[in-house]
Design a protein around this motif. Sequence first.
Motif, PDB file in Angstrom:
ATOM      1  N   THR A   1       7.393   5.168  -1.532  1.00  0.00           N
ATOM      2  CA  THR A   1       5.867   5.760  -1.447  1.00  0.00           C
ATOM      3  C   THR A   1       5.866   6.656  -2.315  1.00  0.00           C
ATOM      4  O   THR A   1       6.736   7.345  -2.743  1.00  0.00           O
ATOM      5  CB  THR A   1       5.845   6.197  -0.087  1.00  0.00           C
TER       6      THR A   1
ATOM      7  N   ASP B   1       0.743  -0.978  -6.013  1.00  0.00           N
ATOM      8  CA  ASP B   1      -0.184  -0.941  -4.656  1.00  0.00           C
ATOM      9  C   ASP B   1      -1.170  -2.228  -4.998  1.00  0.00           C
ATOM     10  O   ASP B   1      -2.157  -1.609  -5.627  1.00  0.00           O
ATOM     11  CB  ASP B   1      -0.644   0.455  -4.328  1.00  0.00           C
TER      12      ASP B   1
ATOM     13  N   GLU C   1      -3.677  -2.724  -3.392  1.00  0.00           N
ATOM     14  CA  GLU C   1      -5.133  -2.259  -2.738  1.00  0.00           C
ATOM     15  C   GLU C   1      -5.410  -1.119  -3.700  1.00  0.00           C
ATOM     16  O   GLU C   1      -6.709  -0.769  -3.961  1.00  0.00           O
ATOM     17  CB  GLU C   1      -4.870  -2.074  -1.297  1.00  0.00           C
TER      18      GLU C   1
ATOM     19  N   PRO D   1       0.717  -1.248   0.078  1.00  0.00           N
ATOM     20  CA  PRO D   1       0.077   0.046   0.053  1.00  0.00           C
ATOM     21  C   PRO D   1       0.883   1.214   0.122  1.00  0.00           C
ATOM     22  O   PRO D   1       1.933   1.426   0.612  1.00  0.00           O
ATOM     23  CB  PRO D   1      -0.703  -0.166   1.237  1.00  0.00           C
ATOM     24  N   GLY D   2       0.362   2.320  -0.841  1.00  0.00           N
ATOM     25  CA  GLY D   2       1.066   3.293  -0.992  1.00  0.00           C
ATOM     26  C   GLY D   2       2.474   3.380  -1.890  1.00  0.00           C
ATOM     27  O   GLY D   2       3.035   4.597  -2.165  1.00  0.00           O
TER      28      GLY D   2
ATOM     29  N   ASN E   1       7.751  -6.352   0.334  1.00  0.00           N
ATOM     30  CA  ASN E   1       6.560  -5.789   0.963  1.00  0.00           C
ATOM     31  C   ASN E   1       7.186  -4.720   1.982  1.00  0.00           C
ATOM     32  O   ASN E   1       8.375  -4.500   1.908  1.00  0.00           O
ATOM     33  CB  ASN E   1       5.702  -6.727   1.838  1.00  0.00           C
ATOM     34  N   TRP E   2       6.441  -3.956   2.831  1.00  0.00           N
ATOM     35  CA  TRP E   2       6.811  -2.843   3.854  1.00  0.00           C
ATOM     36  C   TRP E   2       7.879  -3.584   4.604  1.00  0.00           C
ATOM     37  O   TRP E   2       8.789  -3.037   5.071  1.00  0.00           O
ATOM     38  CB  TRP E   2       5.835  -2.228   4.496  1.00  0.00           C
TER      39      TRP E   2
END
Length: 243
Positions: free
Chosen positions: A233, A152, A154, A147-148, A190-191
Amino acid sequence: MSSYHDTENARPSRWPLITCGITSLAFGLFSYVLYPAVSTPRDVSRFINVSNELKQIALALHYYHDTFGAFPPAYLADENGKPMHSWRVLILPFLEEHALYDRYDFSQPWDGPENLELLPELPECYEDPRLETDDPGLTTCQVIAAPGAVFDPEFGPVKFPDITDGTPNTILVIENLGRPVPWTKPVDMNWDDVAAGVPLYNAPRDIVVVVMVDGSVRRIQKEDLSLLKSAATRGGGEVVPSR
């Protein structure tokens, strides 16, 4: 399966030829400035190759965006949301890998029997001379699927206007030496991977290469980990220093 990517129309009628592994003298000289921590000609040559490959992949992603109106999703999923096909497969036509793309079967998952036969045929742009492995199907070329980020899951397919941090400040593709993956497998970072500095695991000279959305190449060192997530991001408001 997602209908966003039309496999029948994945090959635009015309686009400039992309050839991986071509190194100009100017870029070679620039690399000595870009990688001052690299001390041997062999190291510099490998950094040049990785940098060129990432720039060619970024260019292919731009052509994909021009054709479909957005960057590719990190993966195509089935009706249950299970990842089936990687973005690395989706951009093959834009890397002049038409024959390989035509042999890939989108009706079966990436690890279906026919698709697994393609693993040893790693496209040149996905090779990494800095990766020490006996597995011919592994690549370090990955995106941040979180996300971001530009990829992304999502948000959906990201367009240039969605990258409000600016294209020079946002990572598009990263060299992940800490966890290479089969090139057709729909798995990326991923993060948690970013926070742990996974790309730098096993990285020679503790340096990895990233390409920004604008196509510029940067190097990331251990001391840059605090900047890595900021650069990943697309709309966090950060400005990433040049390095």
